[in-house]
Structure formats: C-alpha cells, structure tokens
Write a protein that holds these residues in place. Sequence first.
Motif, PDB file in Angstrom:
ATOM      1  N   THR A  88       2.899  -0.365   4.931  1.00 39.85           N
ATOM      2  CA  THR A  88       2.085  -0.820   5.485  1.00 39.85           C
ATOM      3  C   THR A  88       1.412  -1.701   3.714  1.00 39.85           C
ATOM      4  O   THR A  88       2.115  -1.742   2.518  1.00 39.85           O
ATOM      5  CB  THR A  88       0.796   0.171   5.120  1.00 39.85           C
ATOM      6  N   HIS A 145      -1.684  -4.170   1.674  1.00 44.19           N
ATOM      7  CA  HIS A 145      -3.069  -4.660   1.707  1.00 44.19           C
ATOM      8  C   HIS A 145      -3.261  -6.081   2.089  1.00 44.19           C
ATOM      9  O   HIS A 145      -4.188  -6.529   2.787  1.00 44.19           O
ATOM     10  CB  HIS A 145      -3.700  -4.302   0.157  1.00 44.19           C
ATOM     11  N   ALA A 169       0.981  -0.803   0.188  1.00 43.14           N
ATOM     12  CA  ALA A 169      -0.557  -0.211  -0.134  1.00 43.14           C
ATOM     13  C   ALA A 169       0.591   1.315   0.266  1.00 43.14           C
ATOM     14  O   ALA A 169       0.784   2.572  -0.825  1.00 43.14           O
ATOM     15  CB  ALA A 169      -0.949  -0.031   1.545  1.00 43.14           C
ATOM     16  N   ASP A 170       2.094   1.604   1.547  1.00 46.65           N
ATOM     17  CA  ASP A 170       2.987   2.545   0.868  1.00 46.65           C
ATOM     18  C   ASP A 170       4.414   1.937   1.312  1.00 46.65           C
ATOM     19  O   ASP A 170       4.624   1.879   2.719  1.00 46.65           O
ATOM     20  CB  ASP A 170       1.785   3.936   2.027  1.00 46.65           C
ATOM     21  N   GLN A 171       4.806   2.298   0.861  1.00 46.57           N
ATOM     22  CA  GLN A 171       6.774   1.856   0.917  1.00 46.57           C
ATOM     23  C   GLN A 171       6.550   2.235   1.988  1.00 46.57           C
ATOM     24  O   GLN A 171       7.671   1.470   3.043  1.00 46.57           O
ATOM     25  CB  GLN A 171       7.576   1.759  -0.530  1.00 46.57           C
ATOM     26  N   ARG A 172       6.898   3.909   2.065  1.00 46.51           N
ATOM     27  CA  ARG A 172       7.709   4.658   3.044  1.00 46.51           C
ATOM     28  C   ARG A 172       6.994   4.177   4.212  1.00 46.51           C
ATOM     29  O   ARG A 172       7.357   4.156   5.239  1.00 46.51           O
ATOM     30  CB  ARG A 172       7.077   6.193   2.434  1.00 46.51           C
ATOM     31  N   GLU A 173       5.558   4.048   4.814  1.00 42.11           N
ATOM     32  CA  GLU A 173       4.917   3.384   6.343  1.00 42.11           C
ATOM     33  C   GLU A 173       5.415   2.518   6.335  1.00 42.11           C
ATOM     34  O   GLU A 173       4.079   1.964   7.451  1.00 42.11           O
ATOM     35  CB  GLU A 173       3.345   3.919   5.775  1.00 42.11           C
TER      36      GLU A 173
END
Length: 420
Positions: A387, A389, A381-385
């Motif tokens: 996260t 799915h 979902a978000d590489q930086r965060e």
Amino acid sequence: MRASLIAFTLLATSGMALAQTQVKLGVPDQDDPYATPAVVNHPVVIGWPEGKTPRAPKGWEVVKFAGGLENPRQLLELPNGDVLVSEARQKPKLDADPETARGFARSNVTGYSANRITLLRDTDGDGKADQTFVLLENLNQPFGMALAGERLYVANTDAVVSYPFKPGQTSITAAPRKLMALPAGGYNNHWTRNLQLSPDQRTLFVSVGSASNVGEYGMEEEERRAAILAVDLTTGRERTYATGLRNPVGMDIASDGTLWTAVNERDDFGDNISPDYVTSVQEGGFYGWPYSYWGKQDPRHANTKRELLATTIVPELAVGPHAAALGLALSRPENGRQFGYIARHGSWNRSDMSGYDVLVVPFADGKPTSDPQPFLTGFIADQREGTVHGRPVSVRARADGSVFVVDDNANTVWLARRGR
C-alpha cells in the motif's frame, strides 16, 4: 550560500541510506538477465490520512500547497508566482490482460482524464494556494508546459501547441496554434510529452517515450520516439536531438547549459535489472535503447546493431531498477552549484517495491558530485501489504530553495521548504 547550506544539512542528517549498488553515481551493479522472474506487483493507493505528509530531512517541512486536483502530472511556476498544473491520466488499455487491468485500477493509474491545465495562486505567500482557476480545458492528455515570451506551449500526447498568454491571466480562450505533431500512445501508454526551454529560449526540447518495451513491434514504429526532439521556435524547424532514450520524461538545464533528463529503463529482465537513470544529453548522442543498457548488449537483440556499443553513451546516475524515475528538477545555480531532485514514481513490476520517493544529488559546474540521497520519503504505507499513500511524479525547484512535488495518485501538490 543558502543552497550550499541546504544541501549540507540535508545530506548530513538524512538517516536513510540507499543501496549504493543500484542508486549511485557511475555504473551500477546489476543481476544477470533473467536472474529472477519478471513479476507484476502494482501498488494499492490508499491516500494520505488527514494531517500526514511526506517525510523531509531535519530542518525541512512539507506543506500541502494544493489538493483536490484530478491526477496532476507536471507543474510550471510563472514569473509572477502563479503555478500551472497539467491534469491528465493514462487511458485504459482495452487489450490489457485481467491481472494488468486490475493492477492499474488498484493503483489509480488509468481512468477519467481531466485533460486540463489548472492555475494555482498563493495570494498571501503562506505556501498554500488559496485561489484556483481552470486555465485551459478540452486538451488531449497534456503534460509538459513552457512559457517563451508571450506564448504558453503545451505538450499534448499527440502534438505541441501554443497559446498567447501573459502571466496574470486566469483563463485562455484563444485557439491553439500547432507547433508540431507527435506520435501518440505507446508501451504501457508512454503518453507523457514533456517540454524544456533552452537557456536562450530559442529552442524547445520535447521528450517522447518509446512505442514498445524493447522494440518488439519493429523499429519502424519508433520513428521520432525514444528520443528528445528539438524545435527552433523562430523557424519551426525540428531536429532529433538525442536517441536511444527508452522513456525520457523529466528534463532540466544544468548550470553549464547542458540538458539533463530522467529515463525509465526496460522491463521483463528481472528485479534488479536494468536501473533507471538520470543523464546529461549530448546533441546527436545515442544512449542504447533498445539494443543495449548501461553499455551491455540486451540478449533480446544479441545479434542486432552490436557495432553501436562502441558509440553508446553510458549514463551518469543510476537511480534504481523499475523505480520509474519520472521527475527531474535542478535548483537555481549558485556559484556553479546546484541540487538535482529526482521523483521516483515507484515500481509496478518488482518483487519488492522500489522508488516511491524523491532523491537529491548535488551538482557542481553542471555535473553530479556524489551518490543520490533520500529527500522526501514516507509515500509507502506498508511494504508488506503493497500500500502507498501517493506517488511523486514530478518536481520543480523554486528560486528560494523550496521544492514543489507533484503527487498524482494523491491529487496533491506538496511544497518542501526550510522549517519555519
């Protein structure tokens, strides 16, 4: 042929290039040991928003075959089209340090285990299961399944058992028959026990992961582990088929009858060492663990078993460091050609996330012919965060060219098929 057209379109239109130094046919480039520190970087699972699915190449679509499962892990399609799914989860590690325990909780890895096999039925052929039945329950972390004749074989974490079964049944009430006991537990649990039938259905292959990362508890703890075992279904005789495979999970048979497996490589070496791999499996073959990796001596075993390097088999396909390559499926052969699908569950111990996708690689006459390419993406979902799915854990190719993908953290089975 249909399969050839599928692969040509897929490989020609995929716009997501992979770093060929780490995901490639042949020996990969790697960092030196300890070039970067070992890290713990568990993902945070947030689930799939309504209507969102993994991304497929142009000309393909992904539909949700089934949802609402309890950590589905492995799938078996029966001759009548029914689909069996094993549902189980890793047990919490009571001795885990707080950081590891929190990471496992965030990534939905440990917890309640359903310990059952669910039967999914698509009565109208639309690619979505509309009937669900509990086929078996009260198992012990089941994973692999195989149907041979009129017996269904199930690999619990501590034993392979079988039941009388005919496709069409929606429940099994008969008592199990134990085929063989297995060593349970292991490093990061390494609890999965997968099954694969030989083409003549006489031999059952059983994959068993290691009890440790690199043999740190002593090799006496690794008896019948880090290996693929083979059992004669007529006599019950067991033999060790191949060794030195740290954590083999996915298995399938190529068009030439050769067994192939996907293997998780060792940890605590750094971000870019050592890549997981997919390899053919030779009877009696030794693949290096724990003494070496990709033909190089592990410095943690610098003065141990160095003579084995000369006989160690080097894998064919590198599929990325710490990517957790768990699933492997080969399509139905057509004129000696097949396509291998590799489910990469995703890293938990690399600075930048790797894996979290399904790769595809063409085979000809039982051997891969080019570097793996992306097939299903969008799980991150978000590489930086950090996260995600979901996380693809296993794959199964169907006779019509479509591919089942089991997403354990999303409690979902996806079906990737040609667009309609």
